[in-house]
Scaffold this motif. Sequence first.
Motif, mmCIF file in Angstrom:
data_model
loop_
_atom_site.group_PDB
_atom_site.id
_atom_site.type_symbol
_atom_site.label_atom_id
_atom_site.label_comp_id
_atom_site.label_asym_id
_atom_site.label_seq_id
_atom_site.Cartn_x
_atom_site.Cartn_y
_atom_site.Cartn_z
ATOM 1 N N LEU A 730 64.480 77.830 60.618
ATOM 2 C CA LEU A 730 63.850 76.516 60.521
ATOM 3 C C LEU A 730 63.127 76.183 61.814
ATOM 4 C CD1 LEU A 730 63.683 74.428 58.280
ATOM 5 C CD2 LEU A 730 65.541 73.187 59.379
ATOM 6 N N VAL A 731 63.657 76.645 62.920
ATOM 7 C CA VAL A 731 62.971 76.513 64.202
ATOM 8 C C VAL A 731 63.442 77.652 65.098
ATOM 9 C CG1 VAL A 731 64.727 74.938 65.126
ATOM 10 C CG2 VAL A 731 62.467 74.995 66.158
ATOM 11 N N LYS A 732 62.497 78.260 65.807
ATOM 12 C CA LYS A 732 62.820 79.340 66.726
ATOM 13 C C LYS A 732 63.277 78.763 68.064
ATOM 14 C CE LYS A 732 59.192 82.196 64.651
ATOM 15 N NZ LYS A 732 57.903 82.900 64.894
ATOM 16 N N VAL A 733 64.231 79.421 68.681
ATOM 17 C CA VAL A 733 64.702 78.972 69.985
ATOM 18 C C VAL A 733 63.675 79.387 71.034
ATOM 19 C CG1 VAL A 733 66.524 79.133 71.708
ATOM 20 C CG2 VAL A 733 67.100 79.179 69.256
ATOM 21 N N PRO A 734 63.107 78.438 71.772
ATOM 22 C CA PRO A 734 62.047 78.771 72.740
ATOM 23 C C PRO A 734 62.602 79.491 73.962
ATOM 24 C CG PRO A 734 62.605 76.451 72.889
ATOM 25 C CD PRO A 734 63.395 76.991 71.735
ATOM 26 N N ALA A 735 61.796 80.405 74.511
ATOM 27 C CA ALA A 735 62.211 81.150 75.703
ATOM 28 C C ALA A 735 62.431 80.228 76.887
ATOM 29 C CB ALA A 735 61.160 82.210 76.034
ATOM 30 N N ALA A 736 61.632 79.152 76.956
ATOM 31 C CA ALA A 736 61.747 78.224 78.082
ATOM 32 C C ALA A 736 62.917 77.271 77.945
ATOM 33 C CB ALA A 736 60.456 77.420 78.222
ATOM 34 N N GLY A 737 63.553 77.264 76.779
ATOM 35 C CA GLY A 737 64.654 76.339 76.554
ATOM 36 C C GLY A 737 64.242 75.067 75.860
ATOM 37 N N PHE A 738 62.944 74.804 75.758
ATOM 38 C CA PHE A 738 62.474 73.589 75.110
ATOM 39 C C PHE A 738 61.009 73.748 74.724
ATOM 40 C CE2 PHE A 738 59.756 72.131 78.523
ATOM 41 C CZ PHE A 738 60.334 72.680 79.650
ATOM 42 N N TYR A 739 60.548 72.877 73.820
ATOM 43 C CA TYR A 739 59.140 72.748 73.465
ATOM 44 C C TYR A 739 58.620 71.433 74.035
ATOM 45 C CZ TYR A 739 59.861 76.470 70.004
ATOM 46 O OH TYR A 739 60.145 77.666 69.379
ATOM 47 N N SER A 740 57.385 71.431 74.493
ATOM 48 C CA SER A 740 56.747 70.201 74.966
ATOM 49 C C SER A 740 55.930 69.613 73.830
ATOM 50 C CB SER A 740 55.842 70.490 76.176
ATOM 51 O OG SER A 740 56.615 70.887 77.291
ATOM 52 N N VAL A 741 56.205 68.355 73.493
ATOM 53 C CA VAL A 741 55.528 67.678 72.388
ATOM 54 C C VAL A 741 55.075 66.305 72.870
ATOM 55 C CG1 VAL A 741 55.724 66.791 70.035
ATOM 56 C CG2 VAL A 741 56.937 68.885 70.687
ATOM 57 N N THR A 742 53.828 65.952 72.568
ATOM 58 C CA THR A 742 53.291 64.644 72.936
ATOM 59 C C THR A 742 53.220 63.758 71.700
ATOM 60 O OG1 THR A 742 51.981 65.607 74.724
ATOM 61 C CG2 THR A 742 51.331 63.428 73.938
ATOM 62 N N ALA A 743 53.747 62.543 71.813
ATOM 63 C CA ALA A 743 53.749 61.623 70.682
ATOM 64 C C ALA A 743 53.742 60.195 71.206
ATOM 65 C CB ALA A 743 54.969 61.867 69.806
ATOM 66 N N ALA A 744 53.379 59.260 70.319
ATOM 67 C CA ALA A 744 53.449 57.845 70.671
ATOM 68 C C ALA A 744 54.902 57.475 70.959
ATOM 69 C CB ALA A 744 52.895 56.991 69.544
ATOM 70 N N LYS A 745 55.104 56.666 71.982
ATOM 71 C CA LYS A 745 56.473 56.350 72.399
ATOM 72 C C LYS A 745 57.297 55.704 71.298
ATOM 73 C CE LYS A 745 55.426 55.833 77.333
ATOM 74 N NZ LYS A 745 55.411 54.914 78.490
ATOM 75 N N ASP A 746 56.642 54.881 70.471
ATOM 76 C CA ASP A 746 57.401 54.194 69.416
ATOM 77 C C ASP A 746 57.692 55.086 68.218
ATOM 78 O OD1 ASP A 746 54.694 52.334 67.776
ATOM 79 O OD2 ASP A 746 54.844 54.408 68.462
ATOM 80 N N LYS A 747 57.248 56.346 68.290
ATOM 81 C CA LYS A 747 57.517 57.284 67.197
ATOM 82 C C LYS A 747 58.376 58.459 67.668
ATOM 83 C CE LYS A 747 53.487 56.022 64.477
ATOM 84 N NZ LYS A 747 53.193 54.845 65.325
ATOM 85 N N ILE A 748 59.040 58.268 68.782
ATOM 86 C CA ILE A 748 59.963 59.278 69.308
ATOM 87 C C ILE A 748 61.391 58.806 69.049
ATOM 88 C CG2 ILE A 748 60.774 60.455 71.384
ATOM 89 C CD1 ILE A 748 57.960 60.123 72.544
ATOM 90 N N VAL A 749 62.172 59.632 68.380
ATOM 91 C CA VAL A 749 63.567 59.313 68.083
ATOM 92 C C VAL A 749 64.440 60.401 68.678
ATOM 93 C CG1 VAL A 749 65.282 58.916 66.284
ATOM 94 C CG2 VAL A 749 62.918 58.145 65.947
ATOM 95 N N ARG A 750 65.330 60.015 69.572
ATOM 96 C CA ARG A 750 66.248 60.955 70.212
ATOM 97 C C ARG A 750 67.640 60.796 69.630
ATOM 98 N NH1 ARG A 750 62.707 59.020 74.128
ATOM 99 N NH2 ARG A 750 61.693 60.617 75.428
ATOM 100 N N GLU A 751 68.376 61.885 69.595
ATOM 101 C CA GLU A 751 69.723 61.823 69.034
ATOM 102 C C GLU A 751 70.649 60.935 69.848
ATOM 103 O OE1 GLU A 751 71.726 65.537 69.100
ATOM 104 O OE2 GLU A 751 71.212 65.996 71.175
#
Length: 885
Positions: A730-751
């Motif tokens: 469903l998602v590959k584990v990135p070599a860097a440990g994370f993916y960088s994603v840009t989004a509107a602040k009000d559309k970011i949901v963190r666990e």
Amino acid sequence: MAKAPKAKGQEALLGEFAFFKFLWTFYRQNRAAIRREYRDLTKKFLDFNDPDHNPKAFLRTPQFEALEVYVFLKEFLDNRRVEEIFKDWFDRAGKFAQRAEGGISNSQGQVSLFENVTRDQYKVVFEAMKRNRRVYPNYIFALTMGTGKTILMATCIFYEFILANKWPKDSKYCHNALVCSPDKTVLQSLRELESFPLSRVVPPEYVNFLTTHIRFHYLEEAGTSLDTLDQSRFNVIVSNVQKIILKKKHKQDTAIDSLFRATPEVFTMQSVYGDAADLYGFDEPEDETELTTNQRFEKLTRLEQLGIYVDEAHHAFGADLAKDMGIGAKPTDTSLRTTIDKLAAKLKTAGTQVVACFNFTGTPYVGRTVLPEVVYAYGLKEAISNEYLKKVDLKGYANSRTAEFVKIAVDDFCEQTNGLMPEGLMPKMAFFASTIEEAVNELKPAVERVLIERGIPTSRILINVGDAKITSNDDERAFRRLDYPESDKQFIILVNKGREGWNCRSLFGVALFRQPKSKIFVLQASMRCLRSIGDVQHAGHIYLSGANLKILDDELQQNFRMSADDLKGAVGDKETVEVRVNEPVVLKIRRVRRSFVLEEKVPVVGADLGFNLADKAAWAGLTDKYRLMETQRTELGPAKASDRVRDLSAQRTKFAYSELMIVAEVARYLNRSPVEIEGLLAGSQQGMAAILEAVNTFNDLLHDLIIPRLFSMLYSLNPTETTDEYEVELVKVPAAGFYSVTAAKDKIVREIDAHAAPYRDKSFHLDTYCFDSNPEQTLFWDLIREGRVKKLYFTGMLTHGQSDFFVQYIDPDSKTVRSYYPDFLFEKEDGKMVIVEVKGDHQVNTPVVQAKREFAEQMAIASGMTYEMIKGTDALAHSYARLLN
């Protein structure tokens, strides 16, 4: 303090780490102390160009900041190589011994500390810099198009000459300058170096000295010799790279050649050049063992203290640039870089040197990687926001053909620029054609027809295609004088022209219909109309086909790390976040292979061909996908009532069929008797008259509806299927440990968010979800709170190869196989899996979306899943119950 990633791949670390940002931060924090070490003349030159000291300072902010960095590297850091500067910075040694701990503040006030990177990770960046190092300092200044790289270059040369005259024995300063351009178009723009008024950037007491002593030499035409005096100073040699390049030696010298040849030295290629890639792709790689010199090269070796300035160093973008940088591919030598290396070696033998090579480019990035030797950068988005460029009016058109595309673009351009005469100049519009044949046989007649309809003289058209049979010397002269008030040319048709170095400030529109061979050409061409003009920020109008609009978005992401929406200036309040994988999810997916056996049937008279002109609703539903709609969005996000939508279908170019022509086309396509086909059409429920009316209203119906219906009357297809089962991540584990994603602040949901934490076990295979729209986010919260949903995954945010969960479909426009990533995947209480796609209401019935739906449903059925598409308005209205049926 944020924790450092446990492990980083080399490419990922190079992609996220930009040393030039830390270098600029250090300079800003210590500017006063650094300037105290400068010579008084240097401080006087800087103060003259500093708007804080001189209200009449000419340079723009990015130009002055770049000049500050240029002087900082020379006066404070003694022209040291980038990897040496970087090493001292990390070790807090030398000039950086007293630097403060810390780095760059982001938009939330948090500070990204370089100390978070371990020494092992530091070595990755350092080794990349060493791979690209030369025997001379090599710096990259990345200022986006239109911010004034040529003026900046001239200012730097003037500064060098003033200080070199005062301190002639100081090896830091350039006594001569070689300015290289990638092609003739850029070379023409570099004549601005000579015509530029020195008094704008040079303190008045030094203007006369420079005017008297500088000598400009232009190596423009083939065979032009360089006539500088040996060991002379203050020469500026402006050259197309091919004029000073080392050439391949193609044949063995005879004894006579060896005795009498004018250039006695032949260079042998050394393996060091194969290991040191750099960023240029001007000429073909040198694959011979020997390179021969020429007169111009030999003259350059007799000049002291040479500074080399490479304009438009981003001539190679994307994959070519990556290969030349030695990133992700075997590095190769290129003619210009090898020539500079050999020139440096020859000057060193003569007791002098190449002081440094200064490269001026439009972007600090190559794909996901930051160019290691960038020392200053100013981006495209900042240039538009700060009004150094025009605003962007970007329009994309689907289902259009050449003639109608031209008409729509010209009509809109004329309406948008009506009455506009900035600085007394007529607004210009450029059409970029893929080939000369397209320019002459399609674009020119189409533009002429539209101009005649609007009462505009066709003499305003100018064609520049690089062919003397079509483009005369007068045309070339007119092309170079478009920014003169007396120019009467307004509609410019180009083939492979004006991509770089074309500084036409009165260009207000660019149109690109067919997809060119080079994807980067779409980006280069689109940017041409953004140069600023006048006292206010005007708009540059860009007209692209749907395919080219997608290419533009991809190339902006690759080269500027921004999207087409960012380009339009509707950036909003966005944030770049690090997204990490919490839960590797593996799914079993079945893919079906089908084959067909064709059997002939006995046709039935009176068959239904699938349309009814009398049923207005059914007719509208059938033909919606053929209508040419233009949407002008008022803001980003879902479609709104305030968005302006126009039906331009009446402007489409249509072919007028007769009954005989329809019969002939169908018979040819189905390989059947015309008499038989005529009988089937005339005997259908619709009849020939209705068929003729429908086809002449929407030509596409003939091949998309009528011919397939007749085919089904004449033949049956007996399919056979084979099913293959795959396990996909469903998602590959990135070599860097994370993916960088840009989004509107009000559309970011963190666990870790308070309102998300209670559902952490029910969702969040990623620690952060970044939504594109309000409907997506609304549906997410509805489903995660729904008791009948057992597990929920948001899968629509990683769409560039980070996931194997995709659907392959055949694009109805390009007829090519593409990949599509659905928005959600959730598991119901009974264990059944549901794939969900959220689409704007205006997109649901488009051919591309319907193709995605068709292939997604096939995959879902084969895998024991279901596929559902929900309209954006239904998601916002919380109407999701059918997804759980």
